[in-house]
Design a protein around this motif. Structure first.
Motif, short mmCIF file in Angstrom:
data_model
loop_
_atom_site.label_atom_id
_atom_site.label_comp_id
_atom_site.label_asym_id
_atom_site.label_seq_id
_atom_site.Cartn_x
_atom_site.Cartn_y
_atom_site.Cartn_z
N VAL A 8 -14.41 36.99 30.03
CA VAL A 8 -15.03 35.87 29.26
C VAL A 8 -16.14 35.85 28.68
O VAL A 8 -16.70 35.60 27.75
CB VAL A 8 -14.95 34.48 30.32
CG1 VAL A 8 -15.40 33.30 29.66
CG2 VAL A 8 -13.30 34.35 30.40
N HIS A 11 -16.22 38.63 25.77
CA HIS A 11 -15.46 38.15 24.56
C HIS A 11 -15.73 36.49 24.03
O HIS A 11 -15.05 36.47 22.94
CB HIS A 11 -14.01 38.57 24.75
CG HIS A 11 -13.72 39.91 24.98
ND1 HIS A 11 -13.75 40.99 24.01
CD2 HIS A 11 -13.43 40.72 26.22
CE1 HIS A 11 -13.54 42.12 24.51
NE2 HIS A 11 -13.38 41.67 25.89
N ARG A 12 -16.08 35.89 24.86
CA ARG A 12 -16.08 34.51 24.54
C ARG A 12 -17.56 33.82 24.74
O ARG A 12 -17.81 32.63 25.04
CB ARG A 12 -15.16 33.70 25.49
CG ARG A 12 -13.62 34.05 25.09
CD ARG A 12 -13.32 34.14 23.87
NE ARG A 12 -13.42 32.95 22.98
CZ ARG A 12 -13.27 32.86 21.78
NH1 ARG A 12 -12.59 34.02 21.09
NH2 ARG A 12 -13.44 31.57 21.06
N SER A 13 -18.36 34.84 24.58
CA SER A 13 -19.84 34.15 24.74
C SER A 13 -20.29 33.19 24.06
O SER A 13 -21.18 32.39 24.22
CB SER A 13 -20.99 35.46 24.73
OG SER A 13 -20.80 36.06 23.66
N ASP A 15 -18.66 30.69 22.96
CA ASP A 15 -18.47 29.31 23.64
C ASP A 15 -19.09 28.92 24.93
O ASP A 15 -19.20 27.69 25.18
CB ASP A 15 -16.89 29.26 24.05
CG ASP A 15 -15.76 29.70 23.04
OD1 ASP A 15 -15.93 29.39 22.00
OD2 ASP A 15 -15.08 30.63 23.24
N PHE A 91 -9.22 28.99 28.55
CA PHE A 91 -9.01 29.65 27.36
C PHE A 91 -7.81 30.30 27.03
O PHE A 91 -7.07 30.23 28.17
CB PHE A 91 -10.01 31.07 27.44
CG PHE A 91 -11.35 31.03 27.34
CD1 PHE A 91 -12.23 30.72 26.36
CD2 PHE A 91 -12.19 30.73 28.60
CE1 PHE A 91 -13.58 30.34 26.41
CE2 PHE A 91 -13.47 30.61 28.86
CZ PHE A 91 -14.42 30.36 27.55
N LYS A 99 -7.30 39.91 26.58
CA LYS A 99 -8.52 39.16 26.58
C LYS A 99 -8.32 37.63 26.54
O LYS A 99 -7.45 37.10 25.84
CB LYS A 99 -9.08 39.64 25.10
CG LYS A 99 -9.51 41.07 25.24
CD LYS A 99 -10.15 41.41 23.97
CE LYS A 99 -10.40 42.88 23.56
NZ LYS A 99 -10.96 43.26 22.34
N PRO A 100 -9.31 37.04 26.80
CA PRO A 100 -9.34 35.52 26.67
C PRO A 100 -9.42 35.32 25.23
O PRO A 100 -10.16 35.97 24.40
CB PRO A 100 -10.64 35.11 27.48
CG PRO A 100 -11.54 36.15 27.82
CD PRO A 100 -10.46 37.50 27.63
N THR A 101 -8.69 34.16 24.56
CA THR A 101 -8.98 34.03 23.32
C THR A 101 -9.69 32.55 22.87
O THR A 101 -10.64 32.20 23.82
CB THR A 101 -7.54 33.87 22.69
OG1 THR A 101 -6.68 32.90 23.13
CG2 THR A 101 -6.85 34.96 22.53
N GLU A 102 -9.42 31.89 21.95
CA GLU A 102 -10.12 30.63 21.73
C GLU A 102 -10.49 29.67 23.23
O GLU A 102 -9.28 29.57 23.91
CB GLU A 102 -9.64 29.99 20.38
CG GLU A 102 -8.30 29.24 20.79
CD GLU A 102 -7.02 30.39 20.54
OE1 GLU A 102 -6.14 29.83 21.19
OE2 GLU A 102 -7.11 31.32 20.29
N LEU A 103 -11.50 28.92 22.82
CA LEU A 103 -11.69 27.81 23.99
C LEU A 103 -10.71 26.88 23.74
O LEU A 103 -10.87 26.10 22.54
CB LEU A 103 -13.10 27.31 24.05
CG LEU A 103 -13.39 26.36 24.95
CD1 LEU A 103 -13.15 26.69 26.39
CD2 LEU A 103 -14.95 25.98 24.91
#
Length: 159
Positions: A8, A11-13, A15, A91, A99-103
């Motif tokens: 997270v 890959h989602r920093s 967010d 996510f 991988k985690p995708t969109e929030l």
């Protein structure tokens, strides 16, 4: 099991709020998913169908809880749950890369009353209870260490 805190964070920093850190994260699936996967592996299509019928059982101690209210906004499908000092994040999850995708959803910690775990043979049933008494049931495999995730959530909420 992959380290979803690192995934997270990496890959989602975008967010995350400035200075916000991911304290805990775990991969979760819709209720009955683990049983269907195992049953399909053992019994093919017939085993999967039987497991799907059995998936409707609510985790023990949570009968009568409402699935409307805040729980209605909870995303369907496989998700990565993450806890920061102020937020509970949901996510999407990529089947191909893991991988985690969109929030897909976010809640303040005070919107979630509790997270309870019910130990099953091969997994845990995780029940998120919102402050309006609505609930979301999820399956989490034992190797994901959902107890550690719940401990982090409890610690962040108590701050």
């Amino acid at each position: 099991m992959p380290d979803f805190v690192k995934k997270v964070t990496k890959h989602r920093s975008a967010d995350l709020h400035p200075g916000e850190t991911v304290e805990g994260a775990v991969f979760a699936q819709p209720p009955g998913s683990v049983g269907r996967q195992v049953a399909f592996g053992v019994g093919g299509v017939a085993g999967g169908a039987i497991a799907s019928k059995m998936a409707g059982k609510r985790a023990e101690g949570h009968e009568g809880a409402d699935e409307s209210g805040m729980a209605e906004s909870f995303p369907a499908g496989n998700v990565v749950l993450a806890v920061t000092p102020n937020r509970f994040l949901v996510f999407g999850h990529s089947k191909m890369s893991g991988k985690p995708t969109e929030l897909e959803a976010e809640y303040s910690l005070d919107q979630i009353h509790e997270i309870a775990l019910d130990k099953r043979k091969m997994h845990f049933s995780m029940v998120l209870r919102f402050v309006d008494n609505s609930v979301v049931d999820l399956d989490v495999v034992k190797t994901a260490k959902p107890s550690d995730f719940v401990d982090v959530f409890t610690r962040m909420k108590a701050r």
